[in-house]
Motif scaffolding. Structure first.
Motif, PDB file in Angstrom:
ATOM      1  N   SER A 175       0.870  -1.236  -0.070  1.00  0.00           N
ATOM      2  CA  SER A 175      -0.028   0.027   0.168  1.00  0.00           C
ATOM      3  C   SER A 175       1.047   1.284   0.062  1.00  0.00           C
ATOM      4  O   SER A 175       0.433   2.501  -0.193  1.00  0.00           O
ATOM      5  CB  SER A 175      -0.911   0.144   1.138  1.00  0.00           C
ATOM      6  N   THR A 176       2.119   1.208   0.110  1.00  0.00           N
ATOM      7  CA  THR A 176       3.243   2.338   0.213  1.00  0.00           C
ATOM      8  C   THR A 176       3.438   2.681  -1.129  1.00  0.00           C
ATOM      9  O   THR A 176       4.162   3.485  -1.687  1.00  0.00           O
ATOM     10  CB  THR A 176       4.242   1.907   0.926  1.00  0.00           C
ATOM     11  N   ASP A 208       7.526   0.372   9.532  1.00  0.00           N
ATOM     12  CA  ASP A 208       6.012   0.511   9.905  1.00  0.00           C
ATOM     13  C   ASP A 208       5.916   1.451  11.327  1.00  0.00           C
ATOM     14  O   ASP A 208       6.539   0.991  12.280  1.00  0.00           O
ATOM     15  CB  ASP A 208       5.505  -0.875  10.234  1.00  0.00           C
ATOM     16  N   SER A 210       3.498   2.160  12.924  1.00  0.00           N
ATOM     17  CA  SER A 210       2.733   1.992  14.007  1.00  0.00           C
ATOM     18  C   SER A 210       3.116   0.827  14.730  1.00  0.00           C
ATOM     19  O   SER A 210       2.540   0.462  15.625  1.00  0.00           O
ATOM     20  CB  SER A 210       1.423   1.709  13.343  1.00  0.00           C
ATOM     21  N   MET A 212       2.607  -2.252  14.146  1.00  0.00           N
ATOM     22  CA  MET A 212       1.549  -3.257  14.217  1.00  0.00           C
ATOM     23  C   MET A 212       2.387  -4.612  13.729  1.00  0.00           C
ATOM     24  O   MET A 212       1.695  -5.649  13.828  1.00  0.00           O
ATOM     25  CB  MET A 212       0.391  -3.102  13.599  1.00  0.00           C
ATOM     26  N   GLY A 267      -1.495  -5.583   9.757  1.00  0.00           N
ATOM     27  CA  GLY A 267      -1.224  -4.174  10.666  1.00  0.00           C
ATOM     28  C   GLY A 267      -1.952  -2.910   9.576  1.00  0.00           C
ATOM     29  O   GLY A 267      -3.309  -3.079   9.165  1.00  0.00           O
ATOM     30  N   ASP A 268      -1.377  -1.924   9.444  1.00  0.00           N
ATOM     31  CA  ASP A 268      -1.770  -0.647   8.813  1.00  0.00           C
ATOM     32  C   ASP A 268      -1.177  -0.839   7.094  1.00  0.00           C
ATOM     33  O   ASP A 268      -1.819  -0.054   6.266  1.00  0.00           O
ATOM     34  CB  ASP A 268      -1.137   0.581   9.134  1.00  0.00           C
ATOM     35  N   ARG A 270      -1.192  -2.951   3.807  1.00  0.00           N
ATOM     36  CA  ARG A 270      -1.966  -3.818   2.717  1.00  0.00           C
ATOM     37  C   ARG A 270      -1.070  -4.271   1.627  1.00  0.00           C
ATOM     38  O   ARG A 270      -0.174  -3.549   1.197  1.00  0.00           O
ATOM     39  CB  ARG A 270      -3.333  -3.283   2.132  1.00  0.00           C
TER      40      ARG A 270
END
Length: 284
Positions: A175-176, A208, A210, A212, A267-268, A270
């Motif tokens: 997703s980045t 990451d 976050s 997560m 986590g955040d 995808r």
């Protein structure tokens, strides 16, 4: 039909002494077997490993050490024992590399490092192995063609892509906006690291913020012509989203077969998986 790879963990460690006694250790669980004839010891330790496999609903890796040497086998819930041999070398093996996936665009190019060859394996002793298969005799080579001029019509130029079919490749789109290509096995996480003896071709480090993601969160690999994902007992787990189906939360250490356009939620982050059956293009 594709078969799932056997996860690297847990391993049933079996140590057999000269007197036929044995000690078994699996994930910190210990069991001792008194001295006995080799056949009795074999049945006892195989039954113990099969019970572990039945507990996990899948085969387990079993490392056997006895006075004659050391062997790695798979014990199935049914009690069947099969050798775990090193995978055959491919004509063009991908080089080990590290891909850093930052949170923003513009990641640096991957760093290439040579791949360590897989450790050689020796077949298990006869009393730990199933019967060997009988193979058909090799046909004699064809008779050579008579010498003389070769007609141009009989000469055919073959492209390399026709001679050497390329293996399929999994394209991982984060997703980045970053992309990684998997032809063998890849580990994904904040700072992924393989277990001792684990064969890994690609390390994908995800930035990451976050936190997560676990240090080693997910393994994606090709096995038996299919693509598999294995959650490495990550803290926040892995969810697979598939168009037209309910999301699936992966069971730690249990391989899950991936399909084209599956999305792994880490986590955040995808991760969309694309499968190219024809493999990367080859420049002739």
């Amino acid at each position: 039909m594709s078969t799932a790879p056997i996860p690297a963990y847990p391993v049933v460690y079996v140590d057999v002494a000269v007197d036929g006694s044995a000690h078994v250790n699996v994930a910190g669980r210990h069991e001792h077997f008194d001295p006995a004839p080799s056949e009795v010891t074999r049945r006892a330790v195989t039954a113990y490993a099969a019970a572990v496999a039945a507990e996990l609903h899948r085969p387990v890796r079993t490392q056997i050490t006895d006075p004659d040497g050391q062997w790695l086998v798979a014990v199935h819930p049914t009690g069947t024992v099969t050798d775990l041999a090193a995978a055959p070398q491919k004509a063009a093996r991908p080089r080990k590399q590290t891909v850093t996936v930052p949170a923003a665009q513009g990641s640096p190019p991957p760093e290439h490092r040579p791949v360590d060859p897989p450790p050689a394996t020796t077949p298990a002793p006869a009393y730990f192995r199933p019967p060997l298969r009988a193979f058909a005799p090799i046909a004699p080579p064809p008779a050579p063609e008579p010498a003389g001029d070769v007609e141009l019509e009989r000469t055919r130029l073959t492209r390399r892509s026709e001679q050497e079919p390329q293996p399929p490749v999994a394209i991982l789109r984060f997703s980045t906006g970053d992309i990684a290509h998997v032809l063998g096995a890849a580990l994904i996480g904040r700072n992924p690291a393989g277990d001792a003896g684990e064969n890994v071709d690609l390390m994908v480090t995800v930035d990451d913020e976050s936190r997560m993601l676990s240090r080693t969160h997910l393994r994606i690999e090709w096995h038996d012509g299919a693509l598999w994902a294995t959650d490495r007992a990550s803290s926040n787990g892995t969810t697979i989203e598939r168009p037209g189906a309910a999301p699936v939360d992966l069971t730690p250490w249990q391989p899950f077969q991936l399909h084209d356009q599956d999305v792994a939620v880490l986590g955040d982050v995808r991760l969309t998986v694309s499968v190219d059956e024809h493999g990367p293009e080859v420049n002739l």
